[in-house]
Design a protein around this motif. Structure first.
Motif, PDB file in Angstrom:
ATOM      1  N   GLN A   1      -2.315   2.357  -6.946  1.00 15.21           N
ATOM      2  CA  GLN A   1      -3.551   3.084  -6.661  1.00 15.21           C
ATOM      3  C   GLN A   1      -3.306   4.593  -6.546  1.00 15.21           C
ATOM      4  OE1 GLN A   1      -6.334   1.129  -3.734  1.00 15.21           O
ATOM      5  NE2 GLN A   1      -4.542  -0.155  -3.360  1.00 15.21           N
ATOM      6  N   VAL A   2      -2.189   4.951  -5.972  1.00  9.15           N
ATOM      7  CA  VAL A   2      -1.857   6.369  -5.855  1.00  9.15           C
ATOM      8  C   VAL A   2      -1.637   6.974  -7.235  1.00  9.15           C
ATOM      9  CG1 VAL A   2      -0.123   8.010  -5.019  1.00  9.15           C
ATOM     10  CG2 VAL A   2      -0.910   6.160  -3.544  1.00  9.15           C
ATOM     11  N   LEU A   3      -0.973   6.246  -8.116  1.00 10.40           N
ATOM     12  CA  LEU A   3      -0.720   6.754  -9.459  1.00 10.40           C
ATOM     13  C   LEU A   3      -2.007   6.935 -10.252  1.00 10.40           C
ATOM     14  CD1 LEU A   3       2.490   4.748 -10.432  1.00 10.40           C
ATOM     15  CD2 LEU A   3       2.309   7.180  -9.902  1.00 10.40           C
ATOM     16  N   GLN A   4      -3.026   6.155  -9.929  1.00 11.78           N
ATOM     17  CA  GLN A   4      -4.317   6.355 -10.586  1.00 11.78           C
ATOM     18  C   GLN A   4      -4.961   7.668 -10.137  1.00 11.78           C
ATOM     19  OE1 GLN A   4      -6.522   2.803  -9.670  1.00 11.78           O
ATOM     20  NE2 GLN A   4      -5.394   1.549 -11.139  1.00 11.78           N
ATOM     21  N   LEU A   5      -4.690   8.058  -8.900  1.00 11.16           N
ATOM     22  CA  LEU A   5      -5.208   9.324  -8.387  1.00 11.16           C
ATOM     23  C   LEU A   5      -4.379  10.502  -8.866  1.00 11.16           C
ATOM     24  CD1 LEU A   5      -5.850   8.229  -4.677  1.00 11.16           C
ATOM     25  CD2 LEU A   5      -7.584   8.611  -6.441  1.00 11.16           C
ATOM     26  N   ASP A   6      -3.073  10.295  -8.985  1.00 13.90           N
ATOM     27  CA  ASP A   6      -2.161  11.366  -9.394  1.00 13.90           C
ATOM     28  C   ASP A   6      -1.006  10.749 -10.180  1.00 13.90           C
ATOM     29  OD1 ASP A   6      -0.426  13.454  -9.736  1.00 13.90           O
ATOM     30  OD2 ASP A   6      -0.089  13.843  -7.607  1.00 13.90           O
ATOM     31  N   PRO A   7      -1.051  10.807 -11.508  1.00 11.81           N
ATOM     32  CA  PRO A   7       0.002  10.199 -12.334  1.00 11.81           C
ATOM     33  C   PRO A   7       1.391  10.761 -12.067  1.00 11.81           C
ATOM     34  CG  PRO A   7      -1.922  10.759 -13.664  1.00 11.81           C
ATOM     35  CD  PRO A   7      -2.123  11.404 -12.327  1.00 11.81           C
ATOM     36  N   ASN A   8       1.470  11.946 -11.455  1.00  7.60           N
ATOM     37  CA  ASN A   8       2.770  12.557 -11.178  1.00  7.60           C
ATOM     38  C   ASN A   8       3.297  12.242  -9.782  1.00  7.60           C
ATOM     39  OD1 ASN A   8       2.969  13.945 -13.706  1.00  7.60           O
ATOM     40  ND2 ASN A   8       1.434  15.401 -12.954  1.00  7.60           N
ATOM     41  N   ALA A   9       2.576  11.428  -9.035  1.00  3.15           N
ATOM     42  CA  ALA A   9       3.033  11.056  -7.692  1.00  3.15           C
ATOM     43  C   ALA A   9       4.345  10.285  -7.778  1.00  3.15           C
ATOM     44  CB  ALA A   9       1.977  10.226  -6.983  1.00  3.15           C
ATOM     45  N   LYS A  10       5.154  10.417  -6.734  1.00  6.92           N
ATOM     46  CA  LYS A  10       6.466   9.748  -6.732  1.00  6.92           C
ATOM     47  C   LYS A  10       6.771   9.245  -5.332  1.00  6.92           C
ATOM     48  CE  LYS A  10      11.374  10.628  -7.792  1.00  6.92           C
ATOM     49  NZ  LYS A  10      11.503   9.517  -8.746  1.00  6.92           N
ATOM     50  N   VAL A  11       7.163   7.978  -5.243  1.00  5.69           N
ATOM     51  CA  VAL A  11       7.590   7.412  -3.962  1.00  5.69           C
ATOM     52  C   VAL A  11       9.026   7.842  -3.695  1.00  5.69           C
ATOM     53  CG1 VAL A  11       8.097   5.307  -2.676  1.00  5.69           C
ATOM     54  CG2 VAL A  11       6.036   5.445  -4.077  1.00  5.69           C
ATOM     55  N   LEU A  12       9.256   8.432  -2.525  1.00  4.52           N
ATOM     56  CA  LEU A  12      10.587   8.913  -2.170  1.00  4.52           C
ATOM     57  C   LEU A  12      11.357   7.902  -1.324  1.00  4.52           C
ATOM     58  CD1 LEU A  12       9.737  12.633  -1.300  1.00  4.52           C
ATOM     59  CD2 LEU A  12      10.316  11.624  -3.518  1.00  4.52           C
ATOM     60  N   TYR A  13      10.699   7.320  -0.338  1.00  6.35           N
ATOM     61  CA  TYR A  13      11.334   6.329   0.539  1.00  6.35           C
ATOM     62  C   TYR A  13      10.333   5.220   0.851  1.00  6.35           C
ATOM     63  CZ  TYR A  13      14.751  10.031   1.574  1.00  6.35           C
ATOM     64  OH  TYR A  13      15.698  11.012   1.480  1.00  6.35           O
ATOM     65  N   ARG A  14      10.859   4.014   1.034  1.00  4.86           N
ATOM     66  CA  ARG A  14      10.083   2.886   1.536  1.00  4.86           C
ATOM     67  C   ARG A  14      10.712   2.431   2.846  1.00  4.86           C
ATOM     68  NH1 ARG A  14       6.925   0.627  -2.636  1.00  4.86           N
ATOM     69  NH2 ARG A  14       7.482   1.418  -4.713  1.00  4.86           N
ATOM     70  N   TYR A  15       9.897   2.265   3.862  1.00  2.95           N
ATOM     71  CA  TYR A  15      10.376   1.827   5.175  1.00  2.95           C
ATOM     72  C   TYR A  15       9.846   0.421   5.438  1.00  2.95           C
ATOM     73  CZ  TYR A  15      10.342   6.955   5.429  1.00  2.95           C
ATOM     74  OH  TYR A  15      10.475   8.296   5.152  1.00  2.95           O
ATOM     75  N   ARG A  16      10.744  -0.464   5.893  1.00  2.00           N
ATOM     76  CA  ARG A  16      10.340  -1.845   6.116  1.00  2.00           C
ATOM     77  C   ARG A  16      10.625  -2.342   7.529  1.00  2.00           C
ATOM     78  NH1 ARG A  16      12.526  -1.901   0.793  1.00  2.00           N
ATOM     79  NH2 ARG A  16      11.050  -2.656  -0.766  1.00  2.00           N
ATOM     80  N   LEU A  17      11.607  -1.761   8.197  1.00  2.00           N
ATOM     81  CA  LEU A  17      11.997  -2.254   9.518  1.00  2.00           C
ATOM     82  C   LEU A  17      11.484  -1.363  10.638  1.00  2.00           C
ATOM     83  CD1 LEU A  17      15.643  -3.423   8.750  1.00  2.00           C
ATOM     84  CD2 LEU A  17      13.583  -4.823   8.944  1.00  2.00           C
ATOM     85  N   GLY A  18      11.750  -0.061  10.545  1.00  2.00           N
ATOM     86  CA  GLY A  18      11.285   0.856  11.580  1.00  2.00           C
ATOM     87  C   GLY A  18       9.812   1.150  11.479  1.00  2.00           C
ATOM     88  N   LEU A  19       9.314   1.188  10.238  1.00  2.00           N
ATOM     89  CA  LEU A  19       7.907   1.456   9.969  1.00  2.00           C
ATOM     90  C   LEU A  19       7.459   0.594   8.797  1.00  2.00           C
ATOM     91  CD1 LEU A  19       7.793   5.378   9.919  1.00  2.00           C
ATOM     92  CD2 LEU A  19       6.928   3.908  11.747  1.00  2.00           C
ATOM     93  N   ASN A  20       6.163   0.333   8.724  1.00  2.00           N
ATOM     94  CA  ASN A  20       5.566  -0.245   7.527  1.00  2.00           C
ATOM     95  C   ASN A  20       4.905   0.912   6.794  1.00  2.00           C
ATOM     96  OD1 ASN A  20       4.457  -1.877   5.580  1.00  2.00           O
ATOM     97  ND2 ASN A  20       2.771  -2.583   6.868  1.00  2.00           N
ATOM     98  N   ALA A  21       5.698   1.637   5.975  1.00  2.00           N
ATOM     99  CA  ALA A  21       5.218   2.890   5.429  1.00  2.00           C
ATOM    100  C   ALA A  21       6.006   3.280   4.193  1.00  2.00           C
ATOM    101  CB  ALA A  21       5.328   3.998   6.483  1.00  2.00           C
TER     102      ALA A  21
END
Length: 302
Positions: A1-21
């Motif tokens: 969904q983010v890429l539909q808003l901005d094709p140049n968006a890039k995920v830098l980190y995924r958090y699974r234990l300390g945060l759901n973010a």
């Protein structure tokens, strides 16, 4: 969904234990639209802060005399009782660790340090003292840069310290001194993890430090926290540290899981009422420096 808003968006980190973010970079004009996406509960701007600086110390020309900071805080009493950090895993969230240093499991040859390529793995790391770690950003990372080549982190498996401060902290925590030229650290039998959050120059960001806390919860990345660290040390932070909700949540979760989160109250000198984030998190152990006649290196707050 983010890429539909901005094709140049890039995920830098995924958090699974300390945060759901996730942390991502995108055009600022789509931030309000991202905040309204289904499943997005909160959107926070990633803020930057400067690195703590290691001061140059004079070359020792004669054997050390008098009490060390270990004696000053009473850790020498613990040592005499056999309390030396044995079996404790400590993560140093900082500029990395010079694992070639003689106090930290290396041979102590400056030529060996100079020969290490900081973005590539090598046979010198891990060693018997620095048993694990990660570089979460890469040599060229600078969170304050306007160039994507610098502000987009490029993690690697070699957390070599290129600035000095993390090595100083690691020596304070668990260095093995010779009693003549170097002092032994507070917990000399502890095992160290080098968690590098600064590049060779420039600043870091909230997102990187939270990624470091995530690593501390699960160093091998298998989503099983049976290898989580016992302690993490953060001798870093932003002055006038307003508690950030995501910081506070990550620290709370990690602390509740059994990792002591120790953070510097500040790295900007002995100034009243200035406390740095993330030490302002309610679940962090916020540590300030003591200053008296012989111990005035207050820049090293934790």
């Amino acid at each position: 969904q983010v890429l539909q808003l901005d094709p140049n968006a890039k995920v830098l980190y995924r958090y699974r234990l300390g945060l759901n973010a996730v942390t991502l970079t995108s055009s600022s004009n789509v931030s309000s639209a991202i905040a309204k996406l289904a499943g997005v509960r909160r959107l926070e701007i990633n803020e930057t802060f400067a690195r703590p600086m290691a001061e140059k110390v004079p070359t020792v020309t004669q054997p050390l005399e008098g009490p060390s900071s270990v004696d000053f805080i009473g850790a020498d009493v613990a040592h005499k009782k056999g309390i030396t950090g044995k079996g404790v895993k400590v993560g140093i969230i900082d500029t990395g660790i010079d694992y070639t240093h003689a106090m930290l499991g290396g041979g102590g040859d400056p030529a060996v340090y100079a020969s290490v390529l900081p973005d590539l793995p090598n046979s010198l790391f891990p060693n018997s003292k620095v048993i694990g770690g990660i570089d979460l950003v890469g040599t060229n990372y600078n969170a304050a840069s306007e160039l994507p080549v610098a502000y987009v982190p490029r993690p690697d498996r070699n957390p070599l310290d290129e600035a000095g401060h993390g090595t100083h902290v690691a020596g304070t925590v668990a260095g093995s001194g010779d009693g003549l030229n170097t002092y032994t650290g507070v917990a000399p039998d502890a095992q160290l993890y080098a968690i590098k959050v600064f590049g060779k120059e420039g600043s870091t960001s909230d997102a990187v430090v939270i990624a470091a806390l995530e690593y501390a919860a699960d160093p091998n990345g298998d989503l099983n926290p049976d290898d989580q660290l016992d302690v993490v040390n953060l001798s870093l932070g932003g002055a006038y540290g307003t508690p950030h909700i995501l910081y506070a949540e990550a620290v709370r979760v990690l602390s509740a899981a059994g990792t002591a989160v120790v953070a510097a109250a500040g790295n900007a000198g002995p100034v009243n009422y200035i406390v740095g984030a993330p030490s302002t998190s309610e679940d962090a152990i916020s540590v300030a420096a003591s200053v008296d006649g012989s111990f005035t290196n207050w820049k090293y707050a934790a």
